[in-house]
Scaffold this motif. Structure first.
Motif, PDB file in Angstrom:
ATOM      1  N   GLU A 185      55.252  46.098  38.518  1.00 49.85           N
ATOM      2  CA  GLU A 185      54.671  45.038  37.710  1.00 49.85           C
ATOM      3  C   GLU A 185      54.200  43.878  38.577  1.00 49.85           C
ATOM      4  O   GLU A 185      53.106  43.328  38.381  1.00 49.85           O
ATOM      5  N   GLN A 186      54.987  43.522  39.580  1.00 51.45           N
ATOM      6  CA  GLN A 186      54.579  42.448  40.475  1.00 51.45           C
ATOM      7  C   GLN A 186      53.358  42.848  41.299  1.00 51.45           C
ATOM      8  O   GLN A 186      52.468  42.034  41.563  1.00 51.45           O
ATOM      9  N   ALA A 187      53.330  44.092  41.741  1.00 54.09           N
ATOM     10  CA  ALA A 187      52.173  44.562  42.529  1.00 54.09           C
ATOM     11  C   ALA A 187      50.891  44.520  41.684  1.00 54.09           C
ATOM     12  O   ALA A 187      49.813  44.141  42.163  1.00 54.09           O
ATOM     13  N   ARG A 188      50.979  44.904  40.432  1.00 50.92           N
ATOM     14  CA  ARG A 188      49.793  44.872  39.565  1.00 50.92           C
ATOM     15  C   ARG A 188      49.311  43.433  39.339  1.00 50.92           C
ATOM     16  O   ARG A 188      48.122  43.126  39.426  1.00 50.92           O
ATOM     17  N   GLN A 189      50.253  42.473  39.098  1.00 47.42           N
ATOM     18  CA  GLN A 189      49.882  41.081  38.892  1.00 47.42           C
ATOM     19  C   GLN A 189      49.281  40.470  40.155  1.00 47.42           C
ATOM     20  O   GLN A 189      48.333  39.679  40.096  1.00 47.42           O
ATOM     21  N   PHE A 190      49.791  40.876  41.296  1.00 43.94           N
ATOM     22  CA  PHE A 190      49.242  40.387  42.569  1.00 43.94           C
ATOM     23  C   PHE A 190      47.796  40.829  42.749  1.00 43.94           C
ATOM     24  O   PHE A 190      46.932  40.060  43.176  1.00 43.94           O
ATOM     25  N   GLU A 191      47.491  42.048  42.412  1.00 40.31           N
ATOM     26  CA  GLU A 191      46.121  42.560  42.561  1.00 40.31           C
ATOM     27  C   GLU A 191      45.155  41.876  41.579  1.00 40.31           C
ATOM     28  O   GLU A 191      44.013  41.545  41.929  1.00 40.31           O
ATOM     29  N   VAL A 192      45.620  41.619  40.339  1.00 44.37           N
ATOM     30  CA  VAL A 192      44.782  40.927  39.359  1.00 44.37           C
ATOM     31  C   VAL A 192      44.450  39.515  39.826  1.00 44.37           C
ATOM     32  O   VAL A 192      43.310  39.036  39.743  1.00 44.37           O
ATOM     33  N   ASN A 193      45.413  38.775  40.355  1.00 51.62           N
ATOM     34  CA  ASN A 193      45.163  37.409  40.838  1.00 51.62           C
ATOM     35  C   ASN A 193      44.188  37.399  42.014  1.00 51.62           C
ATOM     36  O   ASN A 193      43.358  36.507  42.160  1.00 51.62           O
ATOM     37  N   ARG A 194      44.350  38.417  42.888  1.00 51.44           N
ATOM     38  CA  ARG A 194      43.439  38.489  44.041  1.00 51.44           C
ATOM     39  C   ARG A 194      41.981  38.698  43.600  1.00 51.44           C
ATOM     40  O   ARG A 194      41.045  38.078  44.112  1.00 51.44           O
ATOM     41  N   LEU A 195      41.768  39.581  42.601  1.00 49.49           N
ATOM     42  CA  LEU A 195      40.400  39.846  42.116  1.00 49.49           C
ATOM     43  C   LEU A 195      39.802  38.607  41.420  1.00 49.49           C
ATOM     44  O   LEU A 195      38.616  38.303  41.561  1.00 49.49           O
ATOM     45  N   LYS A 196      40.640  37.873  40.638  1.00 51.09           N
ATOM     46  CA  LYS A 196      40.152  36.654  39.995  1.00 51.09           C
ATOM     47  C   LYS A 196      39.733  35.609  41.020  1.00 51.09           C
ATOM     48  O   LYS A 196      38.680  34.958  40.899  1.00 51.09           O
ATOM     49  N   ALA A 197      40.508  35.422  42.043  1.00 46.10           N
ATOM     50  CA  ALA A 197      40.174  34.459  43.091  1.00 46.10           C
ATOM     51  C   ALA A 197      38.891  34.846  43.817  1.00 46.10           C
ATOM     52  O   ALA A 197      38.033  34.000  44.147  1.00 46.10           O
ATOM     53  N   LYS A 198      38.726  36.136  44.056  1.00 45.73           N
ATOM     54  CA  LYS A 198      37.515  36.586  44.731  1.00 45.73           C
ATOM     55  C   LYS A 198      36.276  36.349  43.870  1.00 45.73           C
ATOM     56  O   LYS A 198      35.225  35.923  44.357  1.00 45.73           O
ATOM     57  N   ARG A 199      36.414  36.617  42.520  1.00 41.49           N
ATOM     58  CA  ARG A 199      35.270  36.396  41.620  1.00 41.49           C
ATOM     59  C   ARG A 199      34.911  34.906  41.523  1.00 41.49           C
ATOM     60  O   ARG A 199      33.741  34.539  41.529  1.00 41.49           O
ATOM     61  N   ASN A 200      35.903  34.053  41.462  1.00 38.06           N
ATOM     62  CA  ASN A 200      35.635  32.614  41.400  1.00 38.06           C
ATOM     63  C   ASN A 200      34.957  32.114  42.672  1.00 38.06           C
ATOM     64  O   ASN A 200      34.060  31.258  42.637  1.00 38.06           O
ATOM     65  N   GLN A 201      35.351  32.640  43.797  1.00 38.14           N
ATOM     66  CA  GLN A 201      34.733  32.241  45.054  1.00 38.14           C
ATOM     67  C   GLN A 201      33.262  32.670  45.091  1.00 38.14           C
ATOM     68  O   GLN A 201      32.392  31.929  45.552  1.00 38.14           O
ATOM     69  N   GLN A 202      32.938  33.865  44.596  1.00 41.43           N
ATOM     70  CA  GLN A 202      31.543  34.330  44.566  1.00 41.43           C
ATOM     71  C   GLN A 202      30.687  33.444  43.642  1.00 41.43           C
ATOM     72  O   GLN A 202      29.541  33.115  43.970  1.00 41.43           O
ATOM     73  N   GLN A 203      31.235  33.019  42.496  1.00 40.43           N
ATOM     74  CA  GLN A 203      30.483  32.140  41.588  1.00 40.43           C
ATOM     75  C   GLN A 203      30.200  30.793  42.245  1.00 40.43           C
ATOM     76  O   GLN A 203      29.105  30.240  42.116  1.00 40.43           O
ATOM     77  N   ARG A 204      31.180  30.230  42.961  1.00 40.70           N
ATOM     78  CA  ARG A 204      30.951  28.959  43.634  1.00 40.70           C
ATOM     79  C   ARG A 204      29.892  29.074  44.707  1.00 40.70           C
ATOM     80  O   ARG A 204      29.058  28.181  44.900  1.00 40.70           O
ATOM     81  N   GLU A 205      29.882  30.189  45.422  1.00 39.48           N
ATOM     82  CA  GLU A 205      28.873  30.387  46.460  1.00 39.48           C
ATOM     83  C   GLU A 205      27.467  30.498  45.846  1.00 39.48           C
ATOM     84  O   GLU A 205      26.492  29.953  46.382  1.00 39.48           O
ATOM     85  N   GLU A 206      27.345  31.211  44.699  1.00 37.08           N
ATOM     86  CA  GLU A 206      26.029  31.331  44.044  1.00 37.08           C
ATOM     87  C   GLU A 206      25.538  29.979  43.526  1.00 37.08           C
ATOM     88  O   GLU A 206      24.367  29.637  43.675  1.00 37.08           O
ATOM     89  N   GLU A 207      26.411  29.178  42.920  1.00 38.55           N
ATOM     90  CA  GLU A 207      26.004  27.866  42.446  1.00 38.55           C
ATOM     91  C   GLU A 207      25.584  26.955  43.588  1.00 38.55           C
ATOM     92  O   GLU A 207      24.621  26.182  43.469  1.00 38.55           O
ATOM     93  N   ALA A 208      26.260  27.024  44.677  1.00 37.56           N
ATOM     94  CA  ALA A 208      25.890  26.212  45.837  1.00 37.56           C
ATOM     95  C   ALA A 208      24.526  26.630  46.371  1.00 37.56           C
ATOM     96  O   ALA A 208      23.706  25.792  46.773  1.00 37.56           O
ATOM     97  N   ALA A 209      24.232  27.942  46.386  1.00 33.98           N
ATOM     98  CA  ALA A 209      22.927  28.411  46.873  1.00 33.98           C
ATOM     99  C   ALA A 209      21.803  27.955  45.955  1.00 33.98           C
ATOM    100  O   ALA A 209      20.730  27.544  46.416  1.00 33.98           O
ATOM    101  N   ILE A 210      22.008  27.981  44.629  1.00 36.28           N
ATOM    102  CA  ILE A 210      20.983  27.535  43.679  1.00 36.28           C
ATOM    103  C   ILE A 210      20.731  26.035  43.817  1.00 36.28           C
ATOM    104  O   ILE A 210      19.595  25.561  43.795  1.00 36.28           O
TER     105      ILE A 210
END
Length: 294
Positions: free
Chosen positions: A22-47
């Protein structure tokens, strides 16, 4: 103190405990959310960085020192040709254009002015004030030498009359008005439409002179005018009376027909005979008729 008891820098890390599923699954979900948020910030900065570029197709920022101004969408603006007539693609009527040019040419021919002679004795003079500054249009069309000032001073002689006024007030006919030798006329553009026939204008004193010759005198013209007016009024009254009679006749026929339709016709069906007396009864209203048979 013994050397073995001294602390070690950095301190030793504790041994990591194994993660549960259960902890391993929650760790992977948090990692993917952080990665997606970072990609959105990079796209907004480029625009945002591309919008400040002078070659960027986006909307430019408003400069504060320019003050108030209006923004227009040039892609939706229509070229109005600078206020001139726009060719709407309609077919040009060549016959109509030819007619307009011919009418304009007729008016231009009568406005040509002759040259003025350097010898004052050879120049025509006004018949009223004897000045050489005469109206060349009046001189050429009506053979009347008069200046502009005298035209305004004597409107009872030099004012212009339309063809309708000549026909109604002086009782002249169309053939007489169209004869240029009898009554010269000036052509003007028709105010109602440029494609209509040119307006014919006549000089007042020439029209009056011809009318006096035709009818004998001004009194005879007035008598003829009154006679025609009375005859026209008589015809109008006669037509009105005829219309009134027709209306009365149609009204009477309608009332008579309604009364005729409303009349009750007895329908006798049942017959009774008693001691030589016959009795008949109407089926609709119950009216009874008795009569004796001889």
């Amino acid at each position: 103190m013994a050397s073995n008891d001294r602390p070690v820098t950095p301190p030793p890390q504790p041994t990591a405990l194994p993660l549960t599923p259960e902890q391993a699954r929650q760790f992977e979900v948090n990692r993917l959310k952080a990665k997606r948020n970072q990609q959105q910030r990079e796209e907004e900065a480029a625009i945002a960085s591309s919008s400040h570029s002078p070659t960027a197709p986006g909307r430019l920022t408003r400069e504060s020192h320019l003050g108030a101004y209006y923004e227009y969408d040039l892609s939706k603006m229509v070229n109005s040709k600078g206020g001139f007539l726009v060719d709407d693609g309609k077919e040009v009527d060549e016959e109509l254009q030819k007619r307009e040019k011919n009418l304009e040419k007729q008016r231009a021919l009568q406005n040509l002015e002759p040259a003025i002679s350097f010898d004052p004795s050879q120049n025509p003079r006004c018949r009223e004030c004897n000045t050489i500054d005469i109206d060349q249009v009046y001189n050429k069309i009506f053979a009347c030498r008069v200046c502009k000032r005298c035209q305004d001073k004597f409107p009872e002689k030099y004012s212009l009359l339309t063809k309708s006024e000549c026909r109604e007030d002086y009782l002249l006919t169309d053939p007489e008005l169209r004869d240029h030798e009898l009554l010269p006329h000036l052509l003007k553009a028709n105010p109602h439409s440029s494609t209509y026939a040119n307006m014919m204008l006549f000089l007042r004193w020439q029209v009056e002179e011809f009318a006096w010759q035709k009818w004998g005198s001004p009194e005879a013209l007035d008598a003829e005018f009154e006679r025609r007016t009375a005859e026209k009024k008589k015809k109008k009254n006669k037509k009105f009376e005829q219309s009134l009679r027709d209306l009365r006749r149609r009204t009477k026929e309608g009332v008579w027909q309604r009364r005729k339709d409303e009349e009750h016709v007895h329908v006798f069906d049942s017959t009774e005979t008693t001691d030589g007396t016959t009795k008949q009864t109407c089926e609709t209203c119950g009216f009874t008729v008795e009569y004796e048979e001889l």
